[in-house]
Design an enzyme around this catalytic site. Structure first.
Site, PDB file in Angstrom:
ATOM      1  N   ARG A 163       0.811  -1.221   0.000  1.00 25.22           N
ATOM      2  CA  ARG A 163       0.000   0.000   0.000  1.00 25.22           C
ATOM      3  C   ARG A 163       0.844   1.272   0.000  1.00 25.22           C
ATOM      4  O   ARG A 163       0.482   2.274   0.594  1.00 25.22           O
ATOM      5  CB  ARG A 163      -0.955   0.015   1.208  1.00 25.22           C
ATOM      6  CG  ARG A 163      -1.866  -1.199   1.302  1.00 25.22           C
ATOM      7  CD  ARG A 163      -2.782  -1.342   0.079  1.00 25.22           C
ATOM      8  NE  ARG A 163      -3.518  -2.582   0.170  1.00 25.22           N
ATOM      9  CZ  ARG A 163      -3.085  -3.746  -0.336  1.00 25.22           C
ATOM     10  NH1 ARG A 163      -1.954  -3.798  -1.013  1.00 25.22           N
ATOM     11  NH2 ARG A 163      -3.802  -4.840  -0.204  1.00 25.22           N
ATOM     12  N   SER A 240     -12.315   1.362   2.528  1.00 26.97           N
ATOM     13  CA  SER A 240     -11.751   1.126   3.859  1.00 26.97           C
ATOM     14  C   SER A 240     -10.996   2.375   4.315  1.00 26.97           C
ATOM     15  O   SER A 240     -10.153   2.893   3.581  1.00 26.97           O
ATOM     16  CB  SER A 240     -10.796  -0.068   3.834  1.00 26.97           C
ATOM     17  OG  SER A 240     -11.481  -1.254   3.475  1.00 26.97           O
ATOM     18  N   GLU A 336      -6.343   5.440   5.428  1.00 31.76           N
ATOM     19  CA  GLU A 336      -6.028   5.059   4.056  1.00 31.76           C
ATOM     20  C   GLU A 336      -6.359   6.155   3.044  1.00 31.76           C
ATOM     21  O   GLU A 336      -5.568   6.403   2.131  1.00 31.76           O
ATOM     22  CB  GLU A 336      -6.755   3.760   3.696  1.00 31.76           C
ATOM     23  CG  GLU A 336      -6.383   3.229   2.329  1.00 31.76           C
ATOM     24  CD  GLU A 336      -6.791   1.786   2.118  1.00 31.76           C
ATOM     25  OE1 GLU A 336      -6.564   1.287   1.016  1.00 31.76           O
ATOM     26  OE2 GLU A 336      -7.312   1.157   3.060  1.00 31.76           O
TER      27      GLU A 336
END
Length: 344
Positions: A163, A240, A336
């Site tokens: 990520r 998310s 995120e």
């Protein structure tokens, strides 16, 4: 001007006024867009795809916003089994995955149903079900705003890891214009994620046909509330809101014993389930967190925006949730979604 605020350019539908919006639909118009920005003596524009992983400031963005709506896939045969697929930055990632499945090309089959554009995918090195963009990415074509020219960046130069990428370290320096993937005409990659194996009714390590894996991923994402329904009650969201946090071996043992799912990511780092941690401290689907902001009706880890929501309130909710988890568990959650626009 097609829009006066950032809100319609994001899936959260939050965000304040913008200076100007340049919509890029034809790749051949890119240099004209660069000249326009140069004539205005502006820095690099804020570049958006579908705005599915951003929180846009209530203050907005004074400068130019470039919206990438370019589409198209160009295929070059490398050998009997491998093709190079060069994809325009604005092409929806979900559409690319469906195309690859229809062509029986393996390499990105587990990324089915992830919202956003293909050009945005390397920034986050998006991944799911044991697969990530870096597994198939060969190179990118980018505009380097510091150097004022087109460049080709090989995948290894993008510093892709779990990520993360160099694009997150230097936001605004590069605008991704095309992505090139090497895909193989073969069965899917070996199944390495237990929930996907269960969905398929197979053992780990099996290599089913690509289309079967893509269909199973979509079915599993739908069941878990992970597909963005633009017309549903949870439509205004950014997916998310926290990454699964890194944990030490001692933390992993402690919280795994308490029932928290713990896994090892592609970089070898132990990570705990962010959603489980939120539920551990009392949050549940549908829970109202702040004015106009609540957990989605399907899953705790997705926050949705409703009447009365603001970007500031949304960002503050993330900060407060992270602090609560830290106090209760000693584990820090990292948001995120990326903050874009001008923030105080």
């Amino acid at each position: 001007m097609p829009h006066s605020t950032l809100a319609p350019l994001t899936t959260l539908r939050l965000g304040g006024p913008v200076g100007d919006i340049l919509n890029l639909a034809d790749p051949d118009d890119w240099l004209e867009l660069v000249r326009t920005i140069g004539d205005r003596q502006e820095d690099a524009p804020l570049t958006l795809g579908h705005g599915s992983n951003v929180v846009a400031s209530d203050t907005g963005n004074e400068g130019t916003v470039a919206v990438m709506n370019t589409r198209g896939i160009a295929v070059k045969r490398m050998d009997d089994d491998t093709v190079a697929a060069t994809v325009q930055a604005g092409h929806p990632l979900a559409d690319l995955v469906q195309w690859a499945a229809a062509e029986h090309l393996a390499g990105i089959e587990c990324l089915a149903g992830i919202p956003g554009t293909t050009g945005a995918a390397p920034v986050q090195n998006v991944g799911a079900y044991g697969q990530q963009i870096s597994d198939a990415l060969d190179h990118l074509t980018v505009w380097d705003w510091d150097m004022g020219r087109l460049r080709t960046l090989p995948a290894q130069a993008c510093h892709l890891r779990h990520r993360h990428s160099r694009f997150k370290n230097h936001p605004g320096r590069w605008t991704i214009l095309t992505t090139t993937f090497h895909l193989t005409r073969s069965p899917a990659a070996p199944i390495g994620y237990q929930p996907l194996a269960d969905e398929l009714g197979l053992h780990l390590g099996v290599r089913p046909p690509v289309a079967e894996v893509t269909a199973a991923v979509l079915a599993n994402r739908c069941r878990r509330g992970l597909l963005l329904d633009p017309h549903g009650p949870d439509a205004h969201q950014a997916g998310s809101v926290f990454l699964n946090p890194p944990v030490t071996a001692a933390q992993a043992a402690c919280w795994s014993a308490a029932g928290c799912p713990v896994h090892t990511d592609s970089d070898g780092q132990l990570r705990a389930s962010a959603g489980w941690l939120l539920e551990h401290i009392g949050y549940r689907p549908g829970y109202k967190i702040a004015a106009g902001i609540q957990c989605s009706n399907r899953r705790t880890l997705t926050l949705t925006a409703h009447d009365g929501a603001t970007a500031t309130g949304f960002a503050q909710a993330l900060t407060e949730l992270s602090a609560q988890v830290k106090i209760a568990t000693g584990i820090r959650l990292q948001p995120e979604p990326v903050l874009v626009g001008t923030w105080p």
